[in-house]
Scaffold this active site. Structure first.
Site, PDB file in Angstrom:
ATOM      1  N   LYS A 161       0.825  -1.225   0.000  1.00  9.33           N
ATOM      2  CA  LYS A 161       0.000   0.000   0.000  1.00  9.33           C
ATOM      3  C   LYS A 161       0.843   1.251   0.000  1.00  9.33           C
ATOM      4  O   LYS A 161       0.465   2.253  -0.584  1.00  9.33           O
ATOM      5  CB  LYS A 161      -0.947   0.050   1.190  1.00  9.33           C
ATOM      6  CG  LYS A 161      -0.303  -0.266   2.528  1.00  9.33           C
ATOM      7  CD  LYS A 161      -0.517  -1.716   2.839  1.00  9.33           C
ATOM      8  CE  LYS A 161      -0.055  -2.139   4.178  1.00  9.33           C
ATOM      9  NZ  LYS A 161      -0.204  -3.592   4.328  1.00  9.33           N
ATOM     10  N   GLU A 189      -5.536  -6.488  -3.824  1.00 16.77           N
ATOM     11  CA  GLU A 189      -6.570  -6.620  -2.785  1.00 16.77           C
ATOM     12  C   GLU A 189      -5.961  -6.630  -1.383  1.00 16.77           C
ATOM     13  O   GLU A 189      -6.528  -6.093  -0.436  1.00 16.77           O
ATOM     14  CB  GLU A 189      -7.368  -7.910  -3.000  1.00 16.77           C
ATOM     15  CG  GLU A 189      -8.469  -8.160  -1.991  1.00 16.77           C
ATOM     16  CD  GLU A 189      -9.602  -7.142  -2.075  1.00 16.77           C
ATOM     17  OE1 GLU A 189     -10.342  -7.156  -3.051  1.00 16.77           O
ATOM     18  OE2 GLU A 189      -9.716  -6.309  -1.156  1.00 16.77           O
ATOM     19  N   VAL A 224      -5.268  -3.297   1.299  1.00 11.17           N
ATOM     20  CA  VAL A 224      -6.207  -2.652   2.229  1.00 11.17           C
ATOM     21  C   VAL A 224      -7.064  -3.725   2.893  1.00 11.17           C
ATOM     22  O   VAL A 224      -7.658  -4.562   2.221  1.00 11.17           O
ATOM     23  CB  VAL A 224      -7.124  -1.647   1.495  1.00 11.17           C
ATOM     24  CG1 VAL A 224      -8.115  -1.020   2.473  1.00 11.17           C
ATOM     25  CG2 VAL A 224      -6.311  -0.573   0.794  1.00 11.17           C
ATOM     26  N   ILE A 227      -9.835  -9.050   3.944  1.00  7.51           N
ATOM     27  CA  ILE A 227     -11.213  -8.622   3.668  1.00  7.51           C
ATOM     28  C   ILE A 227     -11.322  -8.185   2.202  1.00  7.51           C
ATOM     29  O   ILE A 227     -10.570  -7.318   1.781  1.00  7.51           O
ATOM     30  CB  ILE A 227     -11.605  -7.415   4.556  1.00  7.51           C
ATOM     31  CG1 ILE A 227     -11.276  -7.678   6.023  1.00  7.51           C
ATOM     32  CG2 ILE A 227     -13.058  -7.051   4.362  1.00  7.51           C
ATOM     33  CD1 ILE A 227     -11.347  -6.422   6.901  1.00  7.51           C
ATOM     34  N   GLY A 285       4.447  -9.151  19.293  1.00  9.65           N
ATOM     35  CA  GLY A 285       4.548  -9.203  17.837  1.00  9.65           C
ATOM     36  C   GLY A 285       3.409  -8.498  17.117  1.00  9.65           C
ATOM     37  O   GLY A 285       3.306  -8.567  15.904  1.00  9.65           O
ATOM     38  N   GLU A 317       5.546  -3.328  15.451  1.00  4.66           N
ATOM     39  CA  GLU A 317       6.936  -3.410  15.026  1.00  4.66           C
ATOM     40  C   GLU A 317       7.847  -2.702  16.039  1.00  4.66           C
ATOM     41  O   GLU A 317       7.396  -1.878  16.831  1.00  4.66           O
ATOM     42  CB  GLU A 317       7.106  -2.691  13.674  1.00  4.66           C
ATOM     43  CG  GLU A 317       6.050  -3.008  12.662  1.00  4.66           C
ATOM     44  CD  GLU A 317       6.585  -3.895  11.551  1.00  4.66           C
ATOM     45  OE1 GLU A 317       7.808  -4.121  11.497  1.00  4.66           O
ATOM     46  OE2 GLU A 317       5.767  -4.380  10.746  1.00  4.66           O
ATOM     47  N   ASP A 352       0.281   4.270   7.947  1.00  2.00           N
ATOM     48  CA  ASP A 352      -0.214   3.082   7.244  1.00  2.00           C
ATOM     49  C   ASP A 352      -1.696   3.239   6.910  1.00  2.00           C
ATOM     50  O   ASP A 352      -2.135   2.942   5.791  1.00  2.00           O
ATOM     51  CB  ASP A 352       0.012   1.842   8.124  1.00  2.00           C
ATOM     52  CG  ASP A 352      -0.594   0.584   7.527  1.00  2.00           C
ATOM     53  OD1 ASP A 352      -0.069   0.106   6.509  1.00  2.00           O
ATOM     54  OD2 ASP A 352      -1.601   0.091   8.069  1.00  2.00           O
ATOM     55  N   LYS A 405      -3.616   3.461   3.105  1.00  2.00           N
ATOM     56  CA  LYS A 405      -4.789   2.678   2.695  1.00  2.00           C
ATOM     57  C   LYS A 405      -5.947   3.599   2.338  1.00  2.00           C
ATOM     58  O   LYS A 405      -6.667   3.369   1.363  1.00  2.00           O
ATOM     59  CB  LYS A 405      -5.172   1.725   3.835  1.00  2.00           C
ATOM     60  CG  LYS A 405      -4.126   0.635   4.054  1.00  2.00           C
ATOM     61  CD  LYS A 405      -4.318  -0.063   5.390  1.00  2.00           C
ATOM     62  CE  LYS A 405      -3.318  -1.192   5.580  1.00  2.00           C
ATOM     63  NZ  LYS A 405      -3.316  -1.692   6.982  1.00  2.00           N
ATOM     64  N   GLY A 417      -1.631 -10.122   8.927  1.00  2.00           N
ATOM     65  CA  GLY A 417      -1.307 -11.480   9.340  1.00  2.00           C
ATOM     66  C   GLY A 417      -0.986 -12.364   8.153  1.00  2.00           C
ATOM     67  O   GLY A 417      -1.411 -12.113   7.029  1.00  2.00           O
TER      68      GLY A 417
END
Lengths: 446, 446
Positions: free
Chosen positions: B111, B135, B138, B142, B193, B196, B207, B211, B313
């Protein structure tokens, strides 16, 4: 065919000029600029057919031929895509087959027809080299079928679960909010136009089962029709059920559920059903109120996903119908068809699958009994449940007593469908139990 | 190319073998049967390139060539689709352009790159007659970009609003749950985790802004980059903010919001921003906890719709990457490309749009001030707000007092961005105000 600015023009014919059909005309008119900016082509409604030529739908019809001649519309060389929005079985089926025979692509919102005659219709489209699109058939304006078919295509689907019928969700939401009886709330829903004069399709879960049949085939490649789906509607739910559900931290929703079970040897068995279900208050589904729909799809890679929106209504349903027109129009412009398998799996991989047996199907439930208030009743019920293999988490007596009927509500631990059926039989036979006990399943991860 | 049973076989090369790349290998292996049953073709991972050849990713790599030679992978005639998962700007950009120059379609989850260099990359793909699919950029797994681009294509989009970053949503959920300070919760998120080592991109909203830039272009055809988006992160939120939000019936979420305003003459102006926002407890967004994402898209026909799932993930993101592979593979099999405009509008309709001015942007907010506890402070703050044109709904003092600093929290009526900025300046200049006041916007229909 060429339109203004050198863009292609795709001719559309609409059969069925009721609520949704009117919405389609509105969307095509009002959103024409944005549709063309996205599509790079023009969708042009050239013809409408409906038996009712009198009612004023309040939409501008200049440049659109409107008459009662559906067959003429289908045969019209200007029409490249036929929208079927008359509903029902026989006539709709005939028009769709006629359209395919005439070389026209088809868009429909007719879940009842697809759930019953999908195999024949998709087969005819495949044979003719044409597309049938039906996003509006499930979840109204929510693009859930596309998501299942394309966005989640890389997943083994584990579960599809959803609030698939807006009318029943409205009734359940109102029963919970007001504490009123089913009949009172249904009457009001009818007066407000949320429920039909004959509410059977909605309140008995048939509409939800039609939609679940489509979802189940698309999720698992399982060949089934809606008659394979155990279906229980919302009639007979009482204010006490909502009261107790709330006390226990749940809300009651009419859910369609399809779940894949895999045995150690990899054989897939499908569990499927439509029934009133208690979902935890903290779940997203518990927040879906009124006439809204939501469908949860769980994939083995993506985990849980959820799709929410208006499941019915003029404009939301029209949104899905026109999205389908755009999808087919893209193909016509490119000279293609059959890009994606309509039921998500290539037809040769859609096959009958085994269903789970009642012994394998497990879950917790709330059991509600209407009983004569006698000494020892609660004990007899508890004993009978224990003998049926159902462990009790809590058991509560509610109501006035003084010899009048009272409610006894049991929250159970997990037990098999078989055990519940046995228990229900046994309980029904007790002389102090005045009605067939009502069971409401609990879905823990709503 | 032909594989077993006469089905086509599509060769895939993967550049970047980190977490998501490993997920892609797993999905392609574990779900190969269902992918082929849906696609009617085989996706075959033929080659992987990564600089780290040592780490054991725990996946089976037989039949897959694995080396550090990304350019060799791109040039490999067996590779028809290149997956870019190395992230970052320069090298990723170079590989994508190299792949397009070599005639390869591209799938990316990047992104940041698309939000900055999208125009160049989509232009290069268009010129080369190839597809870029993204896809996974973003909402992780989903399928929200597909829904916006196809499922809702018939709508004028009115608003896109969402929880776009899982790390910040996890931190906010934990701050609310535990009452702990930002630093404590962030540290724990890092240990687990979820965040970051350098959390800047996430916690400062960058971020989410990347998006949102993509979503805004796709929703409105508005040309913009993420630098156009006013962005405010979650640093500096305090336990008191969550406490008061709860008291007032809200939850705090980091939302990306893009909204279309139409003047009477039909001109469209865009309001866009990323900021911590209070949403009503009763809204679906309020229920989106932990690392989950949800995006609400409101169209003029469909009304509000919502898409929920894992926004990041290994496996969820891989689910989206492989869905993109399948989409491109369908086109390769059919000899097509460019079916749908990647940014939803045909490129010639994507244009710079005006943004709303600060005077036009209205909303309610919670203002929190840290002040020295002196007599008359609350009155001075209330007076200054009134003079700035901000009406007060309630004003609350919290904290120990006894000369130590206390919090003053104001719930305002709707006021303009301009008024809030003026008030913030004025309040900051008061000697008893110890920190720049913090404003948290309220989004009523979350």
């Amino acid at each position: 065919m060429s339109g203004k600015r050198g863009t292609s023009r795709i001719g559309v014919g609409l059969i069925g000029f009721g609520t949704i059909g009117t919405g389609v005309v509105k969307v095509l008119r009002e959103n024409a600029p944005v549709i063309e900016q996205r599509l790079g082509a023009e969708l042009r409604l050239v013809r409408i057919a409906d038996l009712d030529l009198e009612t004023d739908r309040g939409v501008e019809l200049s440049d659109i031929r409107f008459d009662a001649d559906a067959s003429g519309l289908i045969a019209d060389p200007e029409v490249q895509i036929v929208i079927e929005l008359i509903g029902g079985y026989d006539v709709a089926r005939r028009f769709i087959l006629e359209a395919l025979a005439a070389g026209k692509h088809v868009v429909t919102a007719n879940k009842a027809l697809l759930a019953l005659h999908g195999r024949e219709l998709f087969g005819a489209a495949e044979a003719a080299g044409l597309d049938i699109a039906f996003e509006a058939a499930v979840g109204g304006g929510i693009p859930v079928l596309r998501s299942l078919r394309e966005g989640l295509a890389a997943n083994r689907i584990e579960r599809v679960l959803g609030i698939l019928n807006g009318t029943t969700n409205y009734v359940l939401t109102e029963m919970e909010r007001t504490g009123e009886d089913f009949d009172v709330v249904l009457k009001r829903a009818q007066d407000l136009g949320y429920a039909e004069a004959d509410p059977t399709f909605d309140v008995d879960g048939i509409d939800a089962a039609h939609k679940l049949a489509l979802l189940t085939t698309m999720a698992f490649g399982a060949e089934l029709t809606f008659e394979d789906i155990p279906t229980e509607g919302i009639r007979g739910l009482r204010p006490i059920d909502f009261e107790l559900a709330t006390e226990f931290g749940y809300r009651i929703k009419l859910l369609g559920i399809a779940r894949s079970h895999r045995s150690a040897d990899g054989e897939e068995r499908i569990e499927v059903g439509v029934q009133p279900t208690m979902v935890p208050e903290s779940s997203l589904l518990a927040k879906v109120d009124g006439a809204m729909n939501a469908i949860e799809v769980r994939g083995n890679a993506v985990g849980p996903t959820l799709y929410y929106g208006a499941g019915a209504g003029e404009m939301p349903t029209a949104s899905a119908v026109v999205a389908d027109l755009m999808e087919i129009a893209r193909e016509i412009v490119r000279g293609g068809r059959g890009r994606v398998a309509p039921l998500s799996y290539q037809p040769r991989f859609i096959e009958a699958k085994s269903f789970v047996t009642d012994a394998e199907r497990h879950g917790r439930a709330l059991l509600r009994l209407i009983v004569r208030d006698e000494a020892g009743t609660l004990g007899r019920i508890a004993t009978l449940l224990g003998e049926s293999g159902i462990a009790i988490e809590s058991i509560v007596r509610r109501g006035q007593g003084e010899a009048g009927p009272v409610s006894i509500v049991v929250l159970t631990r997990s037990a098999s469908e078989e055990a519940f059926q046995k228990a229900t039989e046994g309980l029904s036979a007790l002389p102090e139990v005045l009605e067939t006990p009502r069971r409401i399943r609990i879905e823990e991860e709503g």
